[in-house]
Design an enzyme around this catalytic site. Structure first.
Site, short mmCIF file in Angstrom:
data_model
loop_
_atom_site.label_atom_id
_atom_site.label_comp_id
_atom_site.label_asym_id
_atom_site.label_seq_id
_atom_site.Cartn_x
_atom_site.Cartn_y
_atom_site.Cartn_z
N LYS A 237 0.82 -1.21 0.00
CA LYS A 237 0.00 0.00 0.00
C LYS A 237 0.86 1.27 0.00
O LYS A 237 0.39 2.33 -0.42
CB LYS A 237 -0.95 -0.01 1.20
CG LYS A 237 -0.27 -0.01 2.56
CD LYS A 237 -1.31 -0.11 3.67
CE LYS A 237 -0.66 -0.13 5.05
NZ LYS A 237 -1.68 -0.26 6.13
N LYS B 288 13.85 -8.39 -36.73
CA LYS B 288 13.15 -7.13 -36.95
C LYS B 288 12.06 -7.30 -38.00
O LYS B 288 12.25 -7.98 -39.01
CB LYS B 288 14.14 -6.04 -37.39
CG LYS B 288 14.98 -5.49 -36.26
CD LYS B 288 14.13 -4.76 -35.24
CE LYS B 288 14.97 -4.14 -34.14
NZ LYS B 288 14.13 -3.48 -33.13
N LYS C 95 17.54 -13.15 -30.83
CA LYS C 95 16.31 -13.25 -30.04
C LYS C 95 15.10 -12.77 -30.83
O LYS C 95 15.20 -11.90 -31.69
CB LYS C 95 16.43 -12.47 -28.73
CG LYS C 95 16.20 -10.98 -28.84
CD LYS C 95 16.07 -10.35 -27.47
CE LYS C 95 15.61 -8.90 -27.57
NZ LYS C 95 14.21 -8.77 -28.04
N GLY D 145 19.90 -4.07 -32.71
CA GLY D 145 18.84 -4.34 -33.68
C GLY D 145 19.15 -3.62 -34.97
O GLY D 145 19.72 -4.18 -35.90
N GLY D 146 18.78 -2.32 -35.02
CA GLY D 146 19.06 -1.52 -36.20
C GLY D 146 20.53 -1.41 -36.50
O GLY D 146 20.92 -1.26 -37.67
#
Length: 414
Positions: free
Chosen positions: A99, A148, A174, A360-361
């Protein structure tokens, strides 16, 4: 200490850190103290949260402006007895921040587990050494790339991408975290087809590449899906931990019928950790807790790329993943987002050799395709380990990459 110590950053407009800390300690344990009869105090003493540390921080004008009031900032530590909770992450997080997380002006910075409590968590099944043994790569950072543009594409497209990345010298490929079960590239078909491609590349080029397949589905179907993946030959399971919960990761990591490494993706974690004033710190969430729960790899935003974390935070994540701990194997740090070959010297400088360089890119966007992108990274890694400036390396793939994305290491003393 037999329980857990929580470290918080607090903001108090009443300017009484001691009172605020005591309110938290009581509110998350027995609820009240001073008005209890002496006998009841004695009975409940062993359950009471104890404030063990308070340090006032300098006033921060930006914080006051954001909160629209003047506050006193401080770091506090509270010890919670093990008697109060079961030894699992849902109970621990609810006890230390349940909480309290609704307060909006408190950030959970760290949790310090007692040795007794650590025994209840699996840690990585493989860890850094185990992953290196799978690949037989022990002397350099690992290189990982990402599929991609796979949504709406078929298995043939996946196989072509995978082949090019593997030929480029990538160690791990991946899935994209947004590639779920679908008719064009279903889980087992991705795995079986991927294994065929990677075996062919290995036989032709002598380079071994592992494929991290995205484990998805409803929570109660995950174990069955993971076991199907293992039976199909999965090398690694990519898992969107924070879409499901840390305890789900632990359940997968503890299952002997899922004997493969688990790669934790940080998707959704920003909802917990992005604010500097409230939530859970990135080092705790993406570092310590992922390692304890069983992640062999932890992806997190690098301090250099397109979704950058502050360097101090990124290094703290890595510290939690890799520091010596008698109870847990070490997890691989995977600083990610916007990485290109020009950043390799920075990554090795800051994270050392036991790191996964994830692009990636920076691989797919190379003029010579993913093969050229992978080779550019591998050359950059080799040059960095030899302390050779990247601009002095005579390699067409690396040269092309530096022309496109730049060479920041040329401008900064490493």
């Amino acid at each position: 200490m037999s329980g857990i110590i929580a470290t918080y950053l607090i903001h108090d407009d009443s300017h009484n850190l001691e009172k605020k800390a005591e309110q938290i300690a009581l509110g998350l344990t027995i609820g009240s103290w001073t008005h209890l009869p002496q006998l009841l105090q004695e009975q409940l003493k062993q359950h009471k949260g104890n404030v063990i540390h308070i340090v006032e921080l300098a006033e921060h004008e930006h914080t006051n402006s954001y909160l629209r009031k003047k506050v006193k900032r401080g770091i506090i530590k509270i010890e919670y007895p093990l008697l109060n909770f079961s030894p699992d992450l849902p109970a621990i997080l609810t006890t230390t921040f349940g909480k309290l997380s609704l307060d909006g002006e408190v950030k959970l910075i760290d949790l310090t587990f007692s040795d007794e409590l650590k025994k209840h968590f699996p840690g990585p099944k493989f860890g850094i050494d185990g992953i290196r043994n799978l690949l037989q790569v022990h002397d350099r950072p690992l290189l990982m790339s990402i599929f991609k543009g796979m949504i709406g594409r078929n298995i043939g497209y996946l196989k072509t991408q995978l082949r090019d990345q593997a030929i480029g010298g990538v160690d791990i490929v991946k899935d994209d975290e947004i590639l779920f079960e679908n008719a064009l590239t279903p889980l087992t078909k991705r795995i079986v087809s991927g294994k065929e491609v990677l075996q062919s590349v290995y036989e032709t080029y002598g380079h071994k590449t592992l494929y991290a397949v995205n484990l998805t589905g409803r929570t109660f179907d995950l174990k069955e899906n993971a076991k199907r993946a293992v039976q199909a030959g999965a090398d690694i399971l990519l898992f969107n931990v924070f879409a499901y919960g840390l305890d789900v990761l632990q359940s997968l990591a503890e299952d002997d019928e899922i004997p493969v490494p688990i790669m934790a993706h940080p998707a959704v974690s920003g909802a917990y950790s992005a604010s500097k004033l409230y939530g859970i710190s990135s080092p705790l969430l993406l570092g310590k807790l992922l390692r304890y729960a069983g992640a062999d790899f932890s992806l997190f935003p690098s301090p250099y790329g397109s979704v950058a974390l502050e360097k101090e935070e990124a290094l703290a994540i890595s510290k939690y993943l890799t520091e010596d701990d008698a109870f847990f194997k070490k997890s691989f740090s995977v600083p990610s987002a916007g990485i290109h070959p020009g950043f390799v010297p920075f990554i090795v400088r800051d994270f050392g050799k036991d790191v996964v360089i994830n692009a990636g890119g920076g691989i797919h966007g190379h003029p010579n395709g993913a093969q050229g992108g992978g080779k550019a990274f591998r050359t950059a890694i080799e040059a960095t380990l030899q302390n050779k400036p990247l601009h002095e390396v005579d390699d067409i793939n690396l040269h092309s990459a530096l022309q496109i994305w730049g060479n920041p290491s040329h401008e900064v003393k490493l």
